[in-house]
Design an enzyme around this catalytic site. Structure first.
Site, PDB file in Angstrom:
ATOM      1  N   CYS A  89      34.729  74.964 -22.722  1.00 51.71           N
ATOM      2  CA  CYS A  89      35.613  75.807 -21.914  1.00 51.71           C
ATOM      3  C   CYS A  89      35.256  75.788 -20.435  1.00 51.71           C
ATOM      4  CB  CYS A  89      35.550  77.250 -22.409  1.00 51.71           C
ATOM      5  SG  CYS A  89      33.919  78.006 -22.226  1.00 51.71           S
ATOM      6  N   GLY A  90      34.147  75.142 -20.099  1.00 52.60           N
ATOM      7  CA  GLY A  90      33.719  75.099 -18.710  1.00 52.60           C
ATOM      8  C   GLY A  90      32.480  75.922 -18.448  1.00 52.60           C
TER       9      GLY A  90
END
Length: 265
Positions: A236-237
């Site tokens: 998701c980062g």
């Protein structure tokens, strides 16, 4: 913008390698004890997935009090939010909830970013709901190190990770006590110790993220196959290079603002 300076113990590469060699032979409970005595400013960062729940239970069993950071993306399943409440009631940890900047609820997020942002600009979405709130939490809480539930068996970028990692550029230390566990070991622990878990696991889910990008896994699929199905995305980062994520976010925002200016001309 919160400061990026995270006060941490400084390890050089040889020291970090030695630490990981030593921790690789330890059980998760021993790793948690090591982390507790080694770091001030130690937090657990969790979205209350199975691995995170195991860590919470182990900490409680050992009498170790570690505050928890929960990033409320405003797009979690209701079952996840219910689990967060049940877990806090069970273990009594101090819970720090961080939401997207300037947004108290999903309606406020939509008003600020538009509907279904994850479809239109995945980079801005990930930065807004995970990366920026996490960095804000680390800065405000003066986090030196965080415990995560990541495991090598989850594959993707996680397959080669170490028990202890230092986040590039920021110096934040991430400790992965269950790095060498399988999903089956996690599940066995959950059941044996009657640990609270997400009821979605009983419906075929294994890794639970936001409602719009998570589905149950099919027989024979990898544990995280239900996340961002149909795309090459695996993270998701939150565990990506912060500066690269921020640069991509700013570039996307600049492009969007330019488009708006041209349309208005």
């Amino acid at each position: 913008m919160p400061s990026l300076a995270t006060p941490v113990l400084q390890f050089d590469e040889s020291q970090l390698e030695h630490i990981n060699q030593r921790l690789a032979t330890m059980q998760p409970a021993q790793i948690l004890d090591w982390a507790h005595v080694t770091f001030d400013g130690l937090f657990q960062e969790t979205a209350f997935g199975p691995s995170g729940n195991v860590i919470s239970d182990m900490l409680n069993t050992q009498g170790i009090s570690v505050p928890v950071i929960f990033l409320d993306t405003l797009h979690h399943f209701d079952e996840t939010l219910d689990l967060a409440r049940r877990s806090q009631q069970r273990y009594g940890f101090k819970l720090h909830v961080y939401k997207p900047d300037g947004c108290v609820d999903r309606a406020a997020f939509v008003a600020k970013h538009g509907d279904e942002l994850w479809k239109h600009n995945d980079t801005v979405y990930d930065y807004s709901v995970k990366v920026e709130p996490a960095r804000r939490a680390y800065s405000e809480l003066r986090a030196r190190a965080v415990l995560t539930g990541r495991r090598k068996s989850q594959k993707g970028d996680r397959a080669t990770m170490q028990v202890v990692e230092i986040e590039k550029g920021t110096g934040l230390i991430k400790i992965n006590p269950l790095a060498n566990w399988s999903f089956q070991q996690v599940w066995t622990y959950l059941r044996a110790h009657e640990v609270p878990y997400n009821v979605l696991l009983d419906q075929g889910y294994k890794s639970v993220g936001d409602y719009h990008s998570t589905r149950p896994v099919k027989e024979g699929e990898d544990e995280r196959a239900g996340r961002w199905a149909g795309s090459e995305k695996t993270e998701c980062g939150l565990h990506k290079d912060y500066f690269a994520m921020r640069a991509a976010f700013l570039a996307s925002q600049k492009k969007q603002n330019s488009s708006i200016a041209v349309s208005a001309a």
